[in-house]
Write a protein that holds these residues in place. Structure first.
Motif, PDB file in Angstrom:
ATOM      1  N   LEU A 166      41.345  46.275  39.490  1.00  0.00           N
ATOM      2  CA  LEU A 166      42.433  45.313  39.334  1.00  0.00           C
ATOM      3  C   LEU A 166      41.871  43.897  39.275  1.00  0.00           C
ATOM      4  CD1 LEU A 166      45.518  44.515  39.598  1.00  0.00           C
ATOM      5  CD2 LEU A 166      45.086  44.384  42.054  1.00  0.00           C
ATOM      6  N   ALA A 167      42.217  43.194  38.218  1.00  0.00           N
ATOM      7  CA  ALA A 167      41.872  41.775  38.121  1.00  0.00           C
ATOM      8  C   ALA A 167      43.156  40.997  38.360  1.00  0.00           C
ATOM      9  CB  ALA A 167      41.285  41.449  36.756  1.00  0.00           C
ATOM     10  N   PRO A 168      43.414  40.561  39.597  1.00  0.00           N
ATOM     11  CA  PRO A 168      44.705  39.940  39.900  1.00  0.00           C
ATOM     12  C   PRO A 168      44.845  38.568  39.259  1.00  0.00           C
ATOM     13  CG  PRO A 168      43.232  39.748  41.780  1.00  0.00           C
ATOM     14  CD  PRO A 168      42.525  40.609  40.769  1.00  0.00           C
ATOM     15  N   ASP A 169      46.080  38.192  39.025  1.00  0.00           N
ATOM     16  CA  ASP A 169      46.355  36.846  38.516  1.00  0.00           C
ATOM     17  C   ASP A 169      46.339  35.820  39.646  1.00  0.00           C
ATOM     18  OD1 ASP A 169      47.144  37.515  35.630  1.00  0.00           O
ATOM     19  OD2 ASP A 169      48.435  38.854  36.786  1.00  0.00           O
ATOM     20  N   LEU A 170      46.528  36.292  40.871  1.00  0.00           N
ATOM     21  CA  LEU A 170      46.542  35.404  42.027  1.00  0.00           C
ATOM     22  C   LEU A 170      46.031  36.170  43.241  1.00  0.00           C
ATOM     23  CD1 LEU A 170      47.495  32.720  43.430  1.00  0.00           C
ATOM     24  CD2 LEU A 170      49.684  33.880  43.840  1.00  0.00           C
ATOM     25  N   LEU A 171      45.258  35.484  44.087  1.00  0.00           N
ATOM     26  CA  LEU A 171      44.775  36.052  45.340  1.00  0.00           C
ATOM     27  C   LEU A 171      45.429  35.300  46.491  1.00  0.00           C
ATOM     28  CD1 LEU A 171      42.788  37.877  46.937  1.00  0.00           C
ATOM     29  CD2 LEU A 171      41.123  36.010  46.772  1.00  0.00           C
ATOM     30  N   ARG A 201      34.845  34.434  43.274  1.00  0.00           N
ATOM     31  CA  ARG A 201      34.433  33.348  42.383  1.00  0.00           C
ATOM     32  C   ARG A 201      33.210  33.742  41.569  1.00  0.00           C
ATOM     33  NH1 ARG A 201      37.477  29.083  42.922  1.00  0.00           N
ATOM     34  NH2 ARG A 201      38.426  28.502  44.921  1.00  0.00           N
ATOM     35  N   GLU A 202      32.383  34.641  42.101  1.00  0.00           N
ATOM     36  CA  GLU A 202      31.208  35.096  41.360  1.00  0.00           C
ATOM     37  C   GLU A 202      31.536  36.214  40.368  1.00  0.00           C
ATOM     38  OE1 GLU A 202      28.393  36.267  44.267  1.00  0.00           O
ATOM     39  OE2 GLU A 202      28.050  34.229  45.028  1.00  0.00           O
ATOM     40  N   ASP A 203      32.734  36.798  40.502  1.00  0.00           N
ATOM     41  CA  ASP A 203      33.153  37.860  39.589  1.00  0.00           C
ATOM     42  C   ASP A 203      33.518  37.233  38.249  1.00  0.00           C
ATOM     43  OD1 ASP A 203      34.393  39.918  38.174  1.00  0.00           O
ATOM     44  OD2 ASP A 203      35.296  40.784  39.963  1.00  0.00           O
ATOM     45  N   PRO A 204      32.866  37.634  37.172  1.00  0.00           N
ATOM     46  CA  PRO A 204      33.147  36.999  35.856  1.00  0.00           C
ATOM     47  C   PRO A 204      34.556  37.200  35.354  1.00  0.00           C
ATOM     48  CG  PRO A 204      31.765  38.960  35.586  1.00  0.00           C
ATOM     49  CD  PRO A 204      31.833  38.666  37.059  1.00  0.00           C
ATOM     50  N   ASP A 211      35.442  37.343  57.203  1.00  0.00           N
ATOM     51  CA  ASP A 211      36.282  36.148  57.080  1.00  0.00           C
ATOM     52  C   ASP A 211      36.652  35.957  55.619  1.00  0.00           C
ATOM     53  OD1 ASP A 211      34.547  33.830  55.763  1.00  0.00           O
ATOM     54  OD2 ASP A 211      33.222  34.960  57.098  1.00  0.00           O
ATOM     55  N   GLY A 212      37.765  35.293  55.398  1.00  0.00           N
ATOM     56  CA  GLY A 212      38.277  35.146  54.049  1.00  0.00           C
ATOM     57  C   GLY A 212      37.388  34.341  53.124  1.00  0.00           C
ATOM     58  N   PHE A 213      36.600  33.424  53.678  1.00  0.00           N
ATOM     59  CA  PHE A 213      35.760  32.577  52.831  1.00  0.00           C
ATOM     60  C   PHE A 213      34.709  33.410  52.084  1.00  0.00           C
ATOM     61  CE2 PHE A 213      37.230  29.558  56.105  1.00  0.00           C
ATOM     62  CZ  PHE A 213      37.839  28.628  55.275  1.00  0.00           C
ATOM     63  N   ALA A 214      34.149  34.414  52.763  1.00  0.00           N
ATOM     64  CA  ALA A 214      33.171  35.271  52.101  1.00  0.00           C
ATOM     65  C   ALA A 214      33.807  36.027  50.945  1.00  0.00           C
ATOM     66  CB  ALA A 214      32.567  36.247  53.116  1.00  0.00           C
ATOM     67  N   LEU A 215      35.055  36.444  51.127  1.00  0.00           N
ATOM     68  CA  LEU A 215      35.761  37.152  50.068  1.00  0.00           C
ATOM     69  C   LEU A 215      36.042  36.215  48.892  1.00  0.00           C
ATOM     70  CD1 LEU A 215      36.977  39.905  49.341  1.00  0.00           C
ATOM     71  CD2 LEU A 215      39.125  39.149  50.378  1.00  0.00           C
ATOM     72  N   VAL A 216      36.400  34.993  49.177  1.00  0.00           N
ATOM     73  CA  VAL A 216      36.632  34.011  48.113  1.00  0.00           C
ATOM     74  C   VAL A 216      35.360  33.795  47.311  1.00  0.00           C
ATOM     75  CG1 VAL A 216      37.130  31.585  47.642  1.00  0.00           C
ATOM     76  CG2 VAL A 216      38.526  32.847  49.290  1.00  0.00           C
ATOM     77  N   ASP A 217      34.213  33.688  48.004  1.00  0.00           N
ATOM     78  CA  ASP A 217      32.939  33.497  47.304  1.00  0.00           C
ATOM     79  C   ASP A 217      32.658  34.665  46.367  1.00  0.00           C
ATOM     80  OD1 ASP A 217      32.538  31.111  48.598  1.00  0.00           O
ATOM     81  OD2 ASP A 217      31.288  31.970  50.183  1.00  0.00           O
ATOM     82  N   TRP A 218      32.959  35.886  46.837  1.00  0.00           N
ATOM     83  CA  TRP A 218      32.703  37.056  45.994  1.00  0.00           C
ATOM     84  C   TRP A 218      33.579  37.014  44.749  1.00  0.00           C
ATOM     85  CZ3 TRP A 218      35.130  41.067  43.702  1.00  0.00           C
ATOM     86  CH2 TRP A 218      34.330  42.129  43.259  1.00  0.00           C
TER      87      TRP A 218
END
Length: 231
Positions: A203-208, A227-230, A218-225
């Motif tokens: 799933l490539a969501p339109d919003l997280l 952001r690295e997903d093309p 923690d949520g910040f690590a998930l955000v970093d991941w």
């Protein structure tokens, strides 16, 4: 000295009964319940009071890759749909208790199911529909027509915006899902960062929508991941 009587011949072992292939849906009313574990698999709710007809439709759809949930009445269909909204509904019109049209109207009145495509399955020819529906399929069902109609309905639903809700509080996640559904947005829920990463593979969501304090990260690590997903 007298000889002991001969032992009776042992009976040959019974031949094993032939193995029976497990049915695709052993009990249509206990079919695999819809969940957010794999958003790539579409869920179809089949509301049909005739057990044989329900079994045939459920097994057919399951064989073509759908997750199928069966309901024998309108009340049961509403309860199942409210618990986990399907991607499409096949609705018989003649049901015990509330009829098919009343059930469709109730689905349209709920925020979580307002935008779910409904296909009528009836033994009568198409007539004037009191509620908007995506298709009218006449019994006996044509295989190619059924699969084509369900595929089109699911595709239309998949075109809706999707938001990935990462929240470990199930009550809050349910409230958010209802809020998004009210505006035609499908919410997919994960309660952990690991679950969110697993869902994101399909799933490539339109919003997280993210809680920063999660049980496993923690949520910040998930955000970093993300952001690295093309994608």
């Amino acid at each position: 000295m007298p000889q002991p009587p001969p032992r009776p011949a042992a009976e040959p072992p019974a031949a094993p009964s032939p193995a029976r292939a497990a049915p695709l849906v052993s009990d249509p009313r206990a079919a695999v319940a819809p969940s957010y574990d794999d958003p790539s698999v579409a869920t179809v709710l089949v509301c049909e009071d005739d057990a044989d007809t329900r079994a045939v439709i459920c097994e057919l759809l399951a064989a073509h890759g759908y997750r199928v949930v069966g309901a024998a009445s309108g009340e049961e269909a509403l309860a199942l749909a409210a618990e986990n909204p399907p991607d499409a509904v096949l609705m018989d019109l003649t049901l015990p208790g509330i009829d098919g049209w009343a059930t469709v109207g109730a689905l349209r009145s709920l925020d979580l199911t307002r935008h779910v495509p409904v296909l009528i399955v009836s033994g009568t020819d198409p007539g004037r529909a009191p509620v908007d529906v995506e298709a009218w399929l006449t019994k006996p069902l044509d295989l190619s027509g059924l699969l084509s109609a369900v595929g089109a309905a699911v595709a239309d639903g998949a075109a809706r915006p999707r938001v990935l809700v990462v929240e470990d509080d199930p009550a809050l996640a349910q409230v958010l899902a209802e809020l998004f559904a009210k505006h035609g947005v499908k919410a997919v829920h994960a309660s952990t960062a690991t679950g969110a990463l697993r869902l994101s593979r399909d799933l490539a969501p339109d919003l997280l929508l993210l809680d920063l304090l999660l049980p496993d990260s923690d949520g910040f690590a998930l955000v970093d991941w993300f952001r690295e997903d093309p994608r």
